[in-house]
Design a protein around this motif. Structure first.
Motif, mmCIF file in Angstrom:
data_model
loop_
_atom_site.group_PDB
_atom_site.id
_atom_site.type_symbol
_atom_site.label_atom_id
_atom_site.label_comp_id
_atom_site.label_asym_id
_atom_site.label_seq_id
_atom_site.Cartn_x
_atom_site.Cartn_y
_atom_site.Cartn_z
ATOM 1 N N UNK A 58 4.020 5.909 -8.479
ATOM 2 C CA UNK A 58 4.520 7.215 -8.117
ATOM 3 C C UNK A 58 4.889 7.242 -6.651
ATOM 4 N N UNK A 59 5.776 8.194 -6.294
ATOM 5 C CA UNK A 59 6.233 8.262 -4.924
ATOM 6 C C UNK A 59 5.964 9.636 -4.344
ATOM 7 N N UNK A 60 5.954 9.732 -3.009
ATOM 8 C CA UNK A 60 5.707 10.983 -2.321
ATOM 9 C C UNK A 60 6.870 11.937 -2.490
ATOM 10 N N UNK A 61 6.555 13.242 -2.503
ATOM 11 C CA UNK A 61 7.561 14.292 -2.550
ATOM 12 C C UNK A 61 7.084 15.368 -1.591
ATOM 13 N N UNK A 91 5.479 4.785 -2.673
ATOM 14 C CA UNK A 91 4.379 5.182 -3.535
ATOM 15 C C UNK A 91 3.933 6.603 -3.224
ATOM 16 N N UNK A 92 3.228 7.188 -4.177
ATOM 17 C CA UNK A 92 2.579 8.467 -3.941
ATOM 18 C C UNK A 92 1.106 8.207 -3.739
ATOM 19 N N UNK A 93 0.587 8.662 -2.615
ATOM 20 C CA UNK A 93 -0.819 8.416 -2.303
ATOM 21 C C UNK A 93 -1.322 9.545 -1.439
ATOM 22 N N UNK A 129 3.558 17.052 -8.959
ATOM 23 C CA UNK A 129 2.985 15.742 -9.225
ATOM 24 C C UNK A 129 3.913 14.957 -10.140
ATOM 25 N N UNK A 130 4.339 13.791 -9.660
ATOM 26 C CA UNK A 130 5.234 12.957 -10.468
ATOM 27 C C UNK A 130 4.448 12.260 -11.554
ATOM 28 N N UNK A 189 0.816 -1.211 0.000
ATOM 29 C CA UNK A 189 0.000 0.000 0.000
ATOM 30 C C UNK A 189 0.851 1.263 0.000
ATOM 31 N N UNK A 190 2.129 1.145 0.409
ATOM 32 C CA UNK A 190 2.960 2.348 0.414
ATOM 33 C C UNK A 190 4.351 2.141 -0.182
ATOM 34 N N UNK A 191 4.673 0.921 -0.611
ATOM 35 C CA UNK A 191 5.961 0.649 -1.228
ATOM 36 C C UNK A 191 5.773 -0.016 -2.581
#
Length: 471
Positions: free
Chosen positions: A415-418, A385-387, A403-404, A344-346
């Protein structure tokens, strides 16, 4: 498995093949590397069961020459393998305490790693103690907290609730995990993310599918409790709703067709797996606890499940299926080692394949003059991930980065968080370094672990957090 080495050649991968889309392949020491996306790995995790020397006999591996078993030859081979992998986090199983203290810890320290060891077997006064060791590169991660899991203690507590003594079920035989809560250091690619890496060694044997499954379930239950502990910390600290990536790596002892694997993958046993476990030998309640006897699944009916609904196998996620083997001897060839992660996050971004079977077919088995263990190492690259949920346990001011966009047209969720960190010093209890040149110097142009094989670097000495917020 550094970023450069995992990029490999051109846009490899066949669109007709089963499994995830491969956008690039390469090799590390004659082993293929498959990348799921063009983006570089944010960090890499390797697992390797290295075979304790104290249990080796002439009859165990008759094809392994005595000269190749000697420490002066075998120990440099182990170190060379770890240098080749060049992972951000290295999880080792079947590690002897003296090997850790006298060889691995100082040698890995010279390469920029810090480490921790957990004894899982061997009496208190025994000269030889065997357990697990985890190393992390100090230019990629900072250690926030360790958490030791010994399944004998967990099984005792579960046994009390079930009104039976698990000692008779052979659950108290050196299984457990060393858990490290790691903060990913900030650099030009990464913001403030955290990951918990659980380095596990489970000892249920092939003829004990019930023990194998129960040990995995009890371990995940313990990790769930630790995750709730982390959540309590975030709540008490007044943090935003954030998440932490969790990785379970190690020698789990069971193959992909086992009830243990099905439980890990689905969170529960299917009817076929449950039926198989009900045919396992019956176990009595224990001395002074009555004469009732039933299979383990009868005693621990509510334990054969877990709530990690997003748990995924990294090898399957990247390659499309589990490898044909991770242990390769003249007697046993199969899969025993895994890296599972919270999907869910990786994202599992890249995978190092096991040594090609055509090459191993020329050998009787492992270990031998070239391979210092009967197991083969696994190594995977990960990204966050980006969520909508922030993927860090540290506070943020809520501002999103740009936004990636997916460069490879890959699957949703790549996508990942920034995110921008704020006031980390007060939360962690130590000063966060701001000298970005140190991260750029050992950045992704070289490899993700921050040190190239052969480099002789002194590890950074980070001030450990003195706060008891995680205690």
């Amino acid at each position: 498995m550094g970023a450069n080495s995992s990029k490999g050649g051109g846009a490899g991968g066949s669109s007709k093949s089963a499994g995830p889309k491969s956008v690039g392949t390469g090799t590390i020491e004659n082993r293929q590397v498959t990348r799921k996306a063009k983006k570089e790995d944010l960090f890499t995790v390797a697992t390797y069961s290295i075979l304790p020397e104290s249990i080796i006999t002439d009859t165990m591996y008759p094809y392994w020459q005595k000269k190749d078993r000697k420490a002066k030859r075998r120990h440099p081979q182990l170190l060379a393998e770890l240098q080749t992998l060049s992972a951000s986090v290295v999880c080792l199983q079947a590690v002897e305490s003296d090997l850790y203290e006298q060889f691995l810890k100082p040698e890995m320290g010279r390469l920029g790693y810090e480490g921790a060891f957990l004894k899982l077997s061997g009496k208190k006064d025994a000269a030889i103690k065997i357990g697990v060791a985890t190393f992390f590169h100090s230019r990629t991660f900072r250690l926030l907290k360790t958490h030791n899991v010994k399944l004998n203690d967990v099984a005792k507590e579960a046994g009390k609730a079930a009104r039976m003594d698990p000692k008779g079920a052979h659950l108290l035989n050196g299984s457990g995990a060393l858990c490290l809560l790691l903060q990913l250091l900030p650099d030009k690619h990464a913001k403030q993310h955290c990951v918990v890496v659980a380095n596990a060694q489970l000892s249920g044997e092939e003829g004990q599918p019930d023990v194998q499954a129960l040990e995995a379930a009890l371990l995940l239950k313990e990790l769930q409790g630790y995750a709730e502990h982390v959540q309590d910390f975030k709540t008490n600290a007044g943090l935003l709703e954030v998440s932490v990536g969790y990785i379970l790596a190690g020698d789990l002892g069971a193959g992909p067709k086992s009830p243990q694997y099905g439980l890990l993958k689905h969170g529960h046993l299917d009817s076929k797996e449950e039926k198989k476990l009900r045919k396992c030998p019956q176990v009595t309640a224990g001395k002074g606890m009555g004469a009732n006897a039933q299979p383990l699944i009868g005693w621990f009916a509510n334990s054969f499940q877990h709530n990690w609904g997003s748990l995924k196998s990294a090898y399957t996620s990247v390659v499309g299926s589990e490898p044909p083997y991770t242990i390769f001897t003249d007697q046993v060839k199969g899969v025993r080692d895994y890296v599972w992660y919270t999907g869910d996050n990786l994202n599992a971004n890249s995978a190092l394949h096991v040594t090609d079977q055509a090459l191993l077919a020329q050998l009787v088995g492992l270990p031998n003059a070239r391979y210092p263990s009967d197991h083969l190492p696994l190594c995977f690259g990960f990204r966050f991930k980006k969520s909508d949920a922030f993927t860090s346990m540290l506070p943020f001011d809520g501002r999103r980065g740009e936004e990636a966009t997916s460069q490879d047209g890959g699957a949703e969720g790549d996508q990942e968080d920034d995110l921008a960190p704020r006031d980390l010093d007060d939360i962690l209890g130590f000063k966060v370094p701001t000298d970005k040149t140190r991260y750029d110097r050992f950045g992704y142009e070289r490899n993700v672990s921050g040190v190239a094989p052969g480099d002789d670097l002194k590890p950074d000495v980070w001030q450990a957090a003195k706060s008891n917020r995680y205690a």
